[in-house]
Design a protein around this motif. Sequence first.
Motif, short mmCIF file in Angstrom:
data_model
loop_
_atom_site.label_atom_id
_atom_site.label_comp_id
_atom_site.label_asym_id
_atom_site.label_seq_id
_atom_site.Cartn_x
_atom_site.Cartn_y
_atom_site.Cartn_z
N VAL A 285 0.83 -1.20 0.00
CA VAL A 285 0.00 0.00 0.00
C VAL A 285 0.87 1.25 0.00
CG1 VAL A 285 -1.65 1.33 1.37
CG2 VAL A 285 -1.98 -1.12 1.08
N SER A 286 1.92 1.26 0.81
CA SER A 286 2.81 2.43 0.87
C SER A 286 3.49 2.68 -0.47
CB SER A 286 3.87 2.23 1.97
OG SER A 286 3.26 2.06 3.23
N LEU A 287 3.87 1.62 -1.16
CA LEU A 287 4.51 1.77 -2.46
C LEU A 287 3.54 2.34 -3.49
CD1 LEU A 287 6.89 1.35 -4.39
CD2 LEU A 287 6.10 -1.01 -4.72
N LEU A 288 2.30 1.85 -3.48
CA LEU A 288 1.33 2.31 -4.47
C LEU A 288 1.02 3.79 -4.31
CD1 LEU A 288 -1.23 -0.65 -4.74
CD2 LEU A 288 0.73 -0.12 -6.19
N VAL A 289 0.78 4.24 -3.08
CA VAL A 289 0.43 5.66 -2.90
C VAL A 289 1.63 6.55 -3.16
CG1 VAL A 289 -1.43 5.15 -1.28
CG2 VAL A 289 0.87 5.57 -0.41
N THR A 290 2.85 6.00 -3.09
CA THR A 290 4.05 6.76 -3.43
C THR A 290 4.24 6.80 -4.94
OG1 THR A 290 5.09 6.10 -1.34
CG2 THR A 290 6.54 6.94 -3.08
#
Length: 388
Positions: A285-290
């Motif tokens: 999730v953190s990678l996608l929103v970044t």
Amino acid sequence: MPLLFIARTITGLLSLLILGTAIYLGWSWWVGETAAAPDGEWIRVREDWRLWLALGLLLWSFGGRLVLPFILAKTDGVTPQGFPRAESQLTSPTGARLYVEKEGEDGPTILLTHGWGLDSTIWSTSRSELGRLRSLQPHRLLVWDLPGLGKSKTQPGCIGPDAFAKELAFLLEEATEGPVILVGHSIGGMTMQSLIRQRPDLFGSRVVGVVLLNTTYTNPLRTMILSRLALALRRPLLEPLMHLMIWLQPLAWLCAWQSYLSGSAHLANRIGFGPDVTRAQLDHVSLLVTRNSPGVQARGNLAMFRWDASGAISAAACPTLIIGGELDLVTKLEASEAIASQGRSARLCAVPRANHMGFLEQANAYHSEILQFARALAMRDSPKAPLP
């Protein structure tokens, strides 16, 4: 969603503060201080603790993500396998280029719409769980990237639940065959409610069922925790911050990546999970929103501030399943309860220990409800050949 935007902004500023402190300490060590030696000569004195602290903070600024997930999340379970799929890019009447993946050959279509800031890869666990239904009854599965996110492209003015609903209607007409069950998480559920208002004729005919996961019926600021404070800050602080993010997108994107590398993004996104999140889920999730454009995400949040679909679900002439998390801070369970109370044939399921990303960390509970819902629809439409 706005709450996560606020959290990411705060942790992102904290991450920049740590990096700035590292740079200052390194510079102050290099410059040092001048002092008089016993022989009267002036010498440069450097305090080594400044160098070591600077190096430690610098290392954390670009490697904290390797440590924080071990503190914030649990050990990973079984990783879903890859899926055979057919990829395509469809151009809608609005000019948007929509990335679509399909699997399955026969039966009704289950169409999955992801939440804000993410993309269709977030459905990997769902695709694995829903694959169990295909062994009982053939069905197709369709996932897509919302316009502006993932591999889908659109114009800046075509971002928000109402605009996305037009693209969803296009997909229903061009990318699906036969009956369809719509499943939407967060802004995906908001998009489906907008579609009900725009095209009520589709529901009960092409769309035979609707599943809303952790979503709301109005401006998300009204249904998140600390809603009064968030609404008070909307115009003087939140909206200017989002416009600033749009104007300074390259810088905002650079800061977002630094926040991801430092682990600050993981700290912010942890707010959307309950106690059972795994490291892989949190990092994904953190990678996608970044990875997704900060400007696009800011425009989507601004559109959500102006959005309201109160009572829309009452116009859906098909069964509706609403699943909410008892621990959801981003769209509180009260929002799901309000939607369920408005639906003509709606059923609410409240999942314990589930936060906003409950369909990931409580996958069994969520997908069990979705499979039972699909089974009930199959039994209703084909009484002579129900699912086992």
